[in-house]
Design an enzyme around this catalytic site. Structure first.
Site, PDB file in Angstrom:
ATOM      1  N   MET A  30       6.687  10.751  52.157  1.00 54.48           N
ATOM      2  CA  MET A  30       7.245  11.952  52.800  1.00 54.48           C
ATOM      3  C   MET A  30       8.645  11.632  53.327  1.00 54.48           C
ATOM      4  O   MET A  30       9.163  12.354  54.197  1.00 54.48           O
ATOM      5  CB  MET A  30       6.324  12.427  53.928  1.00 54.48           C
ATOM      6  CG  MET A  30       4.956  12.852  53.391  1.00 54.48           C
ATOM      7  SD  MET A  30       4.144  14.097  54.389  1.00 54.48           S
ATOM      8  CE  MET A  30       3.989  13.259  55.930  1.00 54.48           C
ATOM      9  N   HIS A  37       7.381   1.448  53.339  1.00 54.82           N
ATOM     10  CA  HIS A  37       7.620   2.095  52.043  1.00 54.82           C
ATOM     11  C   HIS A  37       8.333   1.122  51.093  1.00 54.82           C
ATOM     12  O   HIS A  37       8.017   1.062  49.903  1.00 54.82           O
ATOM     13  CB  HIS A  37       8.510   3.333  52.204  1.00 54.82           C
ATOM     14  CG  HIS A  37       7.926   4.407  53.064  1.00 54.82           C
ATOM     15  ND1 HIS A  37       8.411   4.711  54.311  1.00 54.82           N
ATOM     16  CD2 HIS A  37       6.893   5.251  52.852  1.00 54.82           C
ATOM     17  CE1 HIS A  37       7.713   5.705  54.825  1.00 54.82           C
ATOM     18  NE2 HIS A  37       6.788   6.049  53.977  1.00 54.82           N
TER      19      HIS A  37
HETATM   20  O1  PAF Z   1       1.193   8.892  53.142  1.00 55.30           O
HETATM   21  C1  PAF Z   1       2.031   9.815  53.019  1.00 55.30           C
HETATM   22  O2  PAF Z   1       3.229   9.657  53.274  1.00 55.30           O
HETATM   23  C2  PAF Z   1       1.562  11.171  52.494  1.00 55.30           C
HETATM   24  O3  PAF Z   1       0.307  11.494  53.002  1.00 55.30           O
HETATM   25  C3  PAF Z   1       1.583  11.277  50.968  1.00 55.30           C
HETATM   26  C4  PAF Z   1       0.609  10.324  50.303  1.00 55.30           C
HETATM   27  C5  PAF Z   1       2.992  10.991  50.453  1.00 55.30           C
HETATM   28  C6  PAF Z   1       1.198  12.698  50.531  1.00 55.30           C
HETATM   29  O4  PAF Z   1       2.082  13.645  51.044  1.00 55.30           O
END
Ligand code: PAF
Length: 282
Positions: A30, A37
């Site tokens: 997101m 990430h």
């Molecule tokens: O973990 C997240 O950032 C969100 O839940 C995802 C998997 C991108 C789905 O919107």
């Protein structure tokens, strides 16, 4: 690195990759990317010929009183981070491109009844729906998710199995700040005092990891972990639970692989943390 906004552009690029026989890794996010990430993108980079990152604040996974509007966004920074790691594509759609008066959703039973599913009733339906859509758009060979969202990871693995998605789901370890706080985009909501208070989550996790043992009563473990959190005046527990690692159902005795998970409000910010444990092989 290419940036796409529409489903069609994204499909065209991935189709070309597939025509060349290349493998594709997807990292759904997101946005407002952090080292957690980055670790997923790096792992995807190592294991695939091409790496796609989706950056989309998915409205359907937020409840009516949650932080959809306030959720932090900084696409330029995200884009630079992805490029620096060597991602090949960012898919960054607008909500209107992803949802056009939808009638179809993907929901998961049982596994979403406890933990975060209890206090966020629409959350996992939204996650499963958007992740299914991303899987259908990007058609990756592998998709990467963080273990910080352990219930999400368990749910996605089960969804992939139940709905026969031909995609390998890879869970990657929690990345922490030096002082132990699990990295999260929502950490930016914390003021200095709350940031210090937030350490009660990782302290509670450390306590749990120290005392957990085979045959222990869940109540005993949770009692000690809860005490650590309750010692922090700014903390308010949403839940601290021990569940079966596969079914996400609460266990009374620790005698199988379990997930020990918590959600705690620090001021208005809801933070999560967890650890997994399994009995040593006899
Ligand atoms: O973990 C997240 O950032 C969100 O839940 C995802 C998997 C991108 C789905 O919107």
């Amino acid at each position: 690195m290419q940036v796409t906004k529409t489903v069609k552009e994204t499909r065209d690029i991935v189709k070309e990759w597939k025509r060349e026989g290349l493998t594709v890794g997807l990292v759904p996010t997101m946005g407002f990317l952090h080292e957690g990430h980055a670790s997923l993108i790096k792992r995807a980079r190592e294991e695939n010929d091409r790496v796609a990152v989706s950056v989309f604040v998915n409205p359907t996974q937020f409840g009516p009183n949650e932080d959809l509007e306030a959720y932090p966004r900084d696409f330029e920074r995200d884009s630079a981070l992805c490029e620096g790691i060597g991602a090949d594509l960012i898919f960054h759609p607008e909500p209107e491109d992803m949802y056009d008066n939808p009638c179809a959703y993907v929901s998961i039973e049982k596994l979403s009844d406890n933990l975060c599913g209890k206090t966020r009733p629409v959350h996992f339906r939204g996650v499963c729906t958007v992740v299914s859509k991303l899987f259908n758009i990007v058609t990756p060979d592998r998709a990467y998710f963080g273990q910080k969202d352990a219930q999400q990871l368990a749910i996605i693995k089960k969804m992939v199995k139940d709905l026969n998605f031909d995609i390998e789901i890879i869970g990657c370890p929690i990345v922490r700040e030096e002082d132990g706080l699990a990295k999260s985009s929502r950490n930016t909501y914390l003021n200095a005092e709350e940031r210090k208070a937030a350490l009660c989550l990782s302290r509670s996790v450390a306590k749990g990891q120290e005392i957990i043992k085979n045959g222990m009563k869940a109540e005993k473990l949770l009692g000690e972990m809860t005490e650590v959190i309750n010692a922090e005046p700014l903390a308010k527990i949403d839940y601290v639970s021990v569940v079966d690692a596969l079914t996400m159902e609460p266990v009374e005795k620790i005698d199988r692989p379990v997930l020990v998970a918590m959600a705690v409000y620090i001021g208005k910010t809801r933070l999560i943390d967890n650890f997994s444990w399994e009995p040593a092989e006899q």
